[in-house]
Scaffold this motif. Structure first.
Motif, short mmCIF file in Angstrom:
data_model
loop_
_atom_site.label_atom_id
_atom_site.label_comp_id
_atom_site.label_asym_id
_atom_site.label_seq_id
_atom_site.Cartn_x
_atom_site.Cartn_y
_atom_site.Cartn_z
N MET A 1 0.86 -1.12 0.14
CA MET A 1 -0.17 -0.07 -0.06
C MET A 1 1.01 1.22 -0.11
N ALA A 2 0.79 2.22 -0.82
CA ALA A 2 1.44 3.55 -0.75
C ALA A 2 1.10 4.23 0.38
N THR A 3 1.89 4.97 0.70
CA THR A 3 1.98 6.05 1.78
C THR A 3 1.36 7.31 1.04
N ARG A 4 0.67 7.82 1.90
CA ARG A 4 0.04 9.18 1.39
C ARG A 4 0.95 10.14 2.11
N PRO A 5 1.42 11.10 1.34
CA PRO A 5 2.30 12.07 1.56
C PRO A 5 1.56 13.20 2.71
N LEU A 6 2.41 13.34 3.76
CA LEU A 6 1.87 14.33 4.93
C LEU A 6 1.41 15.75 4.14
N THR A 7 2.00 16.01 3.20
CA THR A 7 1.63 17.43 2.65
C THR A 7 0.12 17.37 2.05
N THR A 8 -0.24 16.17 1.59
CA THR A 8 -1.79 16.07 1.26
C THR A 8 -2.64 16.56 2.33
N THR A 9 -2.52 16.07 3.35
CA THR A 9 -3.35 16.37 4.85
C THR A 9 -3.11 17.69 5.10
N ILE A 10 -1.81 18.22 5.25
CA ILE A 10 -1.57 19.73 5.54
C ILE A 10 -2.31 20.63 4.51
N THR A 11 -2.14 20.34 3.12
CA THR A 11 -2.62 21.04 2.19
C THR A 11 -4.35 21.20 2.26
N ALA A 12 -5.04 20.01 2.61
CA ALA A 12 -6.60 19.97 2.84
C ALA A 12 -6.62 20.60 4.03
N ILE A 13 -6.00 20.70 5.04
CA ILE A 13 -6.25 21.40 6.34
C ILE A 13 -6.09 22.88 6.01
N GLU A 14 -5.09 23.20 5.41
CA GLU A 14 -5.15 24.77 4.75
C GLU A 14 -6.16 25.05 4.20
N ARG A 15 -6.89 24.30 3.22
CA ARG A 15 -7.57 24.66 2.15
C ARG A 15 -9.04 25.00 3.19
N ILE A 16 -9.22 23.86 3.95
CA ILE A 16 -10.34 24.09 4.91
C ILE A 16 -10.29 25.62 5.80
N ALA A 17 -9.29 25.72 6.28
CA ALA A 17 -8.89 26.84 7.18
C ALA A 17 -8.90 28.12 6.39
N GLY A 18 -8.63 28.18 5.12
CA GLY A 18 -8.84 29.36 4.19
C GLY A 18 -10.29 29.80 3.83
N ALA A 19 -11.12 28.55 3.75
CA ALA A 19 -12.50 28.65 3.63
C ALA A 19 -13.09 29.38 4.73
N HIS A 20 -12.67 29.02 5.95
CA HIS A 20 -13.11 29.44 7.17
C HIS A 20 -12.99 30.90 7.33
N ARG A 21 -11.54 31.05 6.88
CA ARG A 21 -11.04 32.58 7.17
C ARG A 21 -11.80 33.47 6.06
N GLY A 22 -12.06 32.92 4.91
CA GLY A 22 -12.92 33.95 3.73
C GLY A 22 -14.14 34.23 4.27
N ALA A 23 -14.90 33.16 5.23
CA ALA A 23 -16.23 33.23 5.58
C ALA A 23 -16.46 34.15 6.85
N ALA A 24 -15.21 34.05 7.76
CA ALA A 24 -15.28 34.94 8.99
C ALA A 24 -14.84 36.34 8.83
N VAL A 25 -13.93 36.63 7.91
CA VAL A 25 -13.43 37.84 7.73
C VAL A 25 -14.36 39.06 7.37
N PRO A 26 -15.30 38.94 6.49
CA PRO A 26 -16.22 39.89 6.33
C PRO A 26 -16.98 40.32 7.64
N VAL A 27 -17.28 39.33 8.38
CA VAL A 27 -18.09 39.65 9.57
C VAL A 27 -17.25 40.28 10.37
N LEU A 28 -16.03 39.91 10.58
CA LEU A 28 -15.31 40.65 11.57
C LEU A 28 -14.81 42.00 11.25
N HIS A 29 -14.56 42.31 9.89
CA HIS A 29 -14.56 43.67 9.22
C HIS A 29 -15.45 44.57 9.49
N GLU A 30 -16.83 43.94 9.32
CA GLU A 30 -18.04 44.94 9.52
C GLU A 30 -18.06 45.34 10.89
#
Length: 138
Positions: A1-30
């Protein structure tokens, strides 16, 4: 079984965090909050009692006490939080959400709920993810 690179998981977490920041920032700036100030508000809203000691809040944001004091003052100036004496130790202060602060956290929660890629997961999948994340952060 091929191992999944850690960077794949980190990238997915960063994409989720980015989506969350994108949703929160307009509320915060308001309402005049930076992302860091919003992170403090979020930490308070995520605590069981909606309050944290100043040192707990500093640890939650990975910042020192002097920075946290400035962040807390800004939240207080907007009537989103207040510092109160710790009932267990009067020498310490607790930072607690006001009713207005809870309303802002609720708005952020709704915005994040609409934007998060995690909404596509089932309850069981989110429970598994919660367990894995708890294990990863210790």
């Amino acid at each position: 079984m091929a191992t999944r690179p850690l960077t794949t998981t980190i990238t997915a977490i960063e994409r989720i965090a980015g989506a969350h920041r994108g949703a929160a920032v307009p509320v915060l700036h308001e309402i005049g909050l930076s992302e860091t100030q919003g992170s403090l508000l979020w930490a308070l809203g995520g605590s069981i009692t909606s309050d944290l000691t100043m040192s707990e809040a500093a640890a939650a944001l990975s910042c020192d006490a002097s920075n946290l004091t400035l962040l807390a003052r800004h939240l207080e100036s907007l009537e989103l939080a207040e510092r109160i004496p710790d009932p267990a130790d009067g020498r310490r202060k607790r930072l607690t959400l006001t009713d207005r602060g809870r309303e802002v956290v609720d708005r952020m929660t709704r915005a994040l709920g609409e934007a998060t890629p995690l909404r596509s997961l089932t309850d069981a999948e989110r429970a598994t993810l919660d367990e894995l994340l708890a294990k990863a952060v210790g």
